[in-house]
Write a protein that holds these residues in place. Structure first.
Motif, PDB file in Angstrom:
ATOM      1  N   ARG A   4       0.829  -1.220   0.000  1.00 31.59           N
ATOM      2  CA  ARG A   4       0.000   0.000   0.000  1.00 31.59           C
ATOM      3  C   ARG A   4       0.855   1.257   0.000  1.00 31.59           C
ATOM      4  O   ARG A   4       0.490   2.271  -0.598  1.00 31.59           O
ATOM      5  N   ALA A   5       2.003   1.186   0.666  1.00 31.24           N
ATOM      6  CA  ALA A   5       2.870   2.376   0.685  1.00 31.24           C
ATOM      7  C   ALA A   5       3.355   2.700  -0.732  1.00 31.24           C
ATOM      8  O   ALA A   5       3.391   3.871  -1.140  1.00 31.24           O
ATOM      9  N   ARG A   6       3.708   1.653  -1.476  1.00 32.89           N
ATOM     10  CA  ARG A   6       4.142   1.901  -2.854  1.00 32.89           C
ATOM     11  C   ARG A   6       2.989   2.492  -3.674  1.00 32.89           C
ATOM     12  O   ARG A   6       3.174   3.442  -4.440  1.00 32.89           O
ATOM     13  N   PHE A   7       1.806   1.923  -3.487  1.00 32.07           N
ATOM     14  CA  PHE A   7       0.628   2.415  -4.208  1.00 32.07           C
ATOM     15  C   PHE A   7       0.388   3.885  -3.885  1.00 32.07           C
ATOM     16  O   PHE A   7       0.080   4.709  -4.751  1.00 32.07           O
ATOM     17  N   ARG A   8       0.531   4.214  -2.620  1.00 28.63           N
ATOM     18  CA  ARG A   8       0.289   5.600  -2.178  1.00 28.63           C
ATOM     19  C   ARG A   8       1.313   6.549  -2.804  1.00 28.63           C
ATOM     20  O   ARG A   8       0.985   7.618  -3.303  1.00 28.63           O
TER      21      ARG A   8
ATOM     22  N   TRP B 222      -7.843   1.663  -5.912  1.00 26.16           N
ATOM     23  CA  TRP B 222      -8.003   3.038  -6.441  1.00 26.16           C
ATOM     24  C   TRP B 222      -9.134   3.757  -5.717  1.00 26.16           C
ATOM     25  O   TRP B 222      -9.065   4.961  -5.500  1.00 26.16           O
ATOM     26  N   LEU B 223     -10.151   2.983  -5.343  1.00 28.27           N
ATOM     27  CA  LEU B 223     -11.243   3.617  -4.576  1.00 28.27           C
ATOM     28  C   LEU B 223     -10.759   4.003  -3.182  1.00 28.27           C
ATOM     29  O   LEU B 223     -11.083   5.074  -2.669  1.00 28.27           O
TER      30      LEU B 223
ATOM     31  N   GLY C 179      -2.444  -3.644   7.637  1.00 24.56           N
ATOM     32  CA  GLY C 179      -1.086  -3.473   7.148  1.00 24.56           C
ATOM     33  C   GLY C 179      -0.886  -4.111   5.786  1.00 24.56           C
ATOM     34  O   GLY C 179      -0.204  -3.565   4.924  1.00 24.56           O
ATOM     35  N   ALA C 180      -1.498  -5.268   5.591  1.00 26.70           N
ATOM     36  CA  ALA C 180      -1.148  -6.079   4.418  1.00 26.70           C
ATOM     37  C   ALA C 180      -1.856  -5.660   3.136  1.00 26.70           C
ATOM     38  O   ALA C 180      -1.303  -5.802   2.041  1.00 26.70           O
ATOM     39  N   LEU C 181      -3.090  -5.162   3.250  1.00 24.90           N
ATOM     40  CA  LEU C 181      -3.890  -4.931   2.044  1.00 24.90           C
ATOM     41  C   LEU C 181      -3.421  -3.717   1.236  1.00 24.90           C
ATOM     42  O   LEU C 181      -3.154  -2.654   1.809  1.00 24.90           O
ATOM     43  N   VAL C 182      -3.416  -3.867  -0.057  1.00 21.62           N
ATOM     44  CA  VAL C 182      -3.138  -2.720  -0.932  1.00 21.62           C
ATOM     45  C   VAL C 182      -4.368  -1.805  -0.971  1.00 21.62           C
ATOM     46  O   VAL C 182      -4.264  -0.609  -1.246  1.00 21.62           O
ATOM     47  N   ASP C 183      -5.555  -2.384  -0.674  1.00 20.12           N
ATOM     48  CA  ASP C 183      -6.799  -1.613  -0.813  1.00 20.12           C
ATOM     49  C   ASP C 183      -7.428  -1.299   0.543  1.00 20.12           C
ATOM     50  O   ASP C 183      -8.632  -1.028   0.614  1.00 20.12           O
ATOM     51  N   TYR C 184      -6.616  -1.333   1.601  1.00 22.86           N
ATOM     52  CA  TYR C 184      -7.203  -1.122   2.932  1.00 22.86           C
ATOM     53  C   TYR C 184      -8.003   0.181   2.991  1.00 22.86           C
ATOM     54  O   TYR C 184      -7.531   1.241   2.589  1.00 22.86           O
TER      55      TYR C 184
ATOM     56  N   ASN D 115     -12.754  -2.394   5.855  1.00 20.43           N
ATOM     57  CA  ASN D 115     -12.035  -3.477   6.508  1.00 20.43           C
ATOM     58  C   ASN D 115     -12.623  -3.817   7.873  1.00 20.43           C
ATOM     59  O   ASN D 115     -13.026  -4.945   8.135  1.00 20.43           O
ATOM     60  N   TRP D 116     -12.702  -2.829   8.745  1.00 24.94           N
ATOM     61  CA  TRP D 116     -13.186  -3.115  10.104  1.00 24.94           C
ATOM     62  C   TRP D 116     -14.678  -3.467  10.071  1.00 24.94           C
ATOM     63  O   TRP D 116     -15.143  -4.293  10.849  1.00 24.94           O
ATOM     64  N   GLY D 117     -15.401  -2.877   9.140  1.00 25.00           N
ATOM     65  CA  GLY D 117     -16.826  -3.194   9.006  1.00 25.00           C
ATOM     66  C   GLY D 117     -17.031  -4.638   8.571  1.00 25.00           C
ATOM     67  O   GLY D 117     -17.844  -5.370   9.133  1.00 25.00           O
ATOM     68  N   ASN D 118     -16.263  -5.080   7.568  1.00 21.63           N
ATOM     69  CA  ASN D 118     -16.393  -6.463   7.106  1.00 21.63           C
ATOM     70  C   ASN D 118     -15.904  -7.459   8.148  1.00 21.63           C
ATOM     71  O   ASN D 118     -16.487  -8.522   8.321  1.00 21.63           O
ATOM     72  N   TRP D 119     -14.827  -7.121   8.832  1.00 19.41           N
ATOM     73  CA  TRP D 119     -14.328  -8.033   9.875  1.00 19.41           C
ATOM     74  C   TRP D 119     -15.352  -8.163  11.003  1.00 19.41           C
ATOM     75  O   TRP D 119     -15.622  -9.266  11.480  1.00 19.41           O
ATOM     76  N   ALA D 120     -15.910  -7.057  11.424  1.00 14.29           N
ATOM     77  CA  ALA D 120     -16.904  -7.102  12.510  1.00 14.29           C
ATOM     78  C   ALA D 120     -18.105  -7.939  12.059  1.00 14.29           C
ATOM     79  O   ALA D 120     -18.633  -8.761  12.823  1.00 14.29           O
TER      80      ALA D 120
END
Ligand SMILES: Cc1cc2nc3c(=O)[nH]c(=O)nc-3n(C[C@H](O)[C@H](O)[C@H](O)COP(=O)(O)OP(=O)(O)OC[C@H]3O[C@@H](n4cnc5c(N)ncnc54)[C@H](O)[C@@H]3O)c2cc1C
Length: 474
Positions: free
Chosen positions: A55-59, A251-252, A378-383, A388-393
């Protein structure tokens, strides 16, 4: 107004960016700014880095692309690496800004940063203008005030579809008149952000390249050249390749593309090619994305508690060893390990994979779902915090659905990866096992394992849990 700073956040685009468009309309000169906040690159309270290398590279790529787009319009993006609370007012002072324009988002930490910046600007007599720019439906267009929104998706979606409409995208400004004294500054390297560069893996579904330009190219490839929208719903649960789903999430999440602009592309496709349930389904998925954003607006910090927004408090396990085996793709359950390896190597995992690995962690291992969410962060490029927290919950049964969301991972593997090709791609150490038998190597007699060249426990871990027995217990 003489001068405005546009503080870009998760809205790294010029097209359909009302924050930028309004600042350009209101002020004679505009100073665009992006701040790499070291807090976002440090460790979370659960241990993993908040932002990993993919994600850092993407950013970085997205910021570089934004800089080029602004330069093409006469503006110059200042880039800083530091605490926004200090940096934004300093840049505003340097360009003698009357106001700062910024995107607002609903999550707790983002709001805390935003409010701190706003307070610090107010002390110096600089105005602060926020814009809600990252959802399909604008929050002010929803028929029900946020506090009263339904907590389940379908009633919310039906109400929004019936009573709200999607606003037209705002055109990119033709010119951005730069401010005097704007100093561009370098984009920090990955090592300055405390990260090693990610290694590329040929098996990745896509090389997710950051930036609005690359995001638009993805739409071009997927929607127009590839013509995949006509069977999107049918293929969306796939696991291999770049065509089974849109892959627009990164991208979103960084705001390189706006959902309204994508919605417009779908409309154009429906006019020019075909309109069917599959074309609608991309809009349906964008509605899921909106749903979690608005749920964060309603429930805020409750999403980060062990019992989530439903305030139930299952007795979560805090077994570090079990968690590490999950995170390191060493559970001995091939479908889980294949998905986690894909995530670790590429920053991406399919939606089907995410549901299964999350269910395995919380339902089979009973591990605190927040550890999983923080690992994904940390891991996701699209975090994205709400997605994320909504789907995990949701998956952990503490979020927006009270039904048991438990997945039978083995049946899922046999259904969605019926020939074992996905597992074989990511776990080549098992590729001697033919067909769907790859999903349960422990069930094979030792003579067969020997024939396939696999020494279970040596070449690949023995399962950390008897999953069949676990499911029978439920
Ligand atoms: C445990 C878990 C964690 C997740 N974490 C994230 C995350 O951090 N960021 C993220 O963007 N998505 C997340 N998702 C949702 C979903 O898995 C991804 O959006 C999707 O897999 C991305 O691939 P795609 O762009 O090809 O999606 P597509 O299937 O083509 O969907 C199109 C777009 O709709 C949105 N979308 C689709 N499904 C969902 C959903 N369930 N929730 C929210 N938005 C959705 C995304 O923006 C996506 O790009 C998570 C799902 C689970 C189960």
């Amino acid at each position: 107004m003489d001068t405005a700073v546009v503080w870009f956040r998760d809205d790294l685009r010029v097209q359909d960016n009302p924050t930028l468009a309004d600042a350009v309309g209101d002020a004679d000169r505009v100073a665009p700014l992006y701040v790499f906040d070291p807090d976002r690159y440090g460790e979370s309270e659960y241990g993993p880095k908040r932002t990993g290398p993919h994600r850092a590279r993407f950013r970085r790529e997205s910021v570089i692309d934004l800089r080029e787009s602004l330069r093409a319009r006469g503006g110059e993006l200042s880039v800083r690496h530091g605490d926004p609370e200090r940096v934004v007012p300093a840049v505003a002072a340097a360009v003698d800004a009357d106001a700062v324009y910024a995107q607002t988002k609903p999550a707790t930490e983002e709001l805390r940063t935003e409010n701190a910046v706003r307070a610090s600007l107010a002390d110096r007599g600089v105005g602060f203008e926020r814009r809600w720019t990252h959802t399909l439906y604008h929050r002010s267009d929803l028929p029900t005030p946020c506090d009263d929104l339904p907590d389940t998706f379908t009633p919310w979606r039906k109400e929004a579809e019936a009573e709200a409409s999607v606003r037209d995208p705002v055109p990119a400004p033709e010119t951005v008149s730069g401010a005097a004294n704007a100093d561009s500054g370098p984009v920090p390297t990955l090592s300055e952000l405390g990260l090693d560069p990610p290694t590329d893996d040929d098996r990745a579904v896509l090389r997710f390249e950051g930036g609005e330009t690359a995001g638009k190219a993805r739409i071009e490839d997927y929607v127009w050249a590839g013509d995949h929208l006509r069977n999107y719903k049918e293929t969306r649960n796939g696991l291999l390749g770049d065509e089974y789903s849109s892959k627009l999430s990164a991208w979103l999440a960084a705001g390189c593309l706006s959902p309204r602009w994508i919605h417009r592309q779908v409309g154009r496709y429906e006019d020019e090619r075909v309109e069917n349930e599959d074309t609608y389904w991309l809009v349906f998925e964008l509605a899921w994305r909106d749903f979690f954003q608005f749920q964060f607006l309603k429930h805020g910090g409750a999403f980060f508690t062990p019992g989530g927004i439903r305030d139930v408090d299952p007795d979560w396990d805090h077994d570090r060893t079990a968690f590490r085996r999950w995170a390191d793709a060493g559970t001995g359950i091939p479908f889980i390990d294949a998905n986690m390896r894909e995530l670790n190597r590429t920053g991406y995992m399919s939606n089907r994979g995410r549901q299964n690995v999350a269910s395995f962690l919380v339902d089979a291992l009973d591990v605190d779902w927040r550890w999983g969410a923080a690992y994904f962060q940390g891991a996701l490029v699209d975090y994205d915090v709400a997605s994320n927290w909504g789907n995990w919950a949701y998956q952990a049964g503490v979020g927006n659905d009270s039904r048991d969301r438990h997945f039978d991972v083995l049946s899922q593997a046999e259904y969605y990866d019926d020939d074992g090709e996905y597992v074989r791609t990511w776990l080549p150490e098992l590729d001697g096992i033919p067909g769907a038998a790859i999903h349960r190597p422990w069930a094979l007699p030792s003579s067969k394992l020997a024939e396939y060249g696999i020494d279970l426990g040596v070449d690949y871990p023995a399962p950390m849990i008897d999953l069949e027995a676990r499911y029978r217990e439920r």
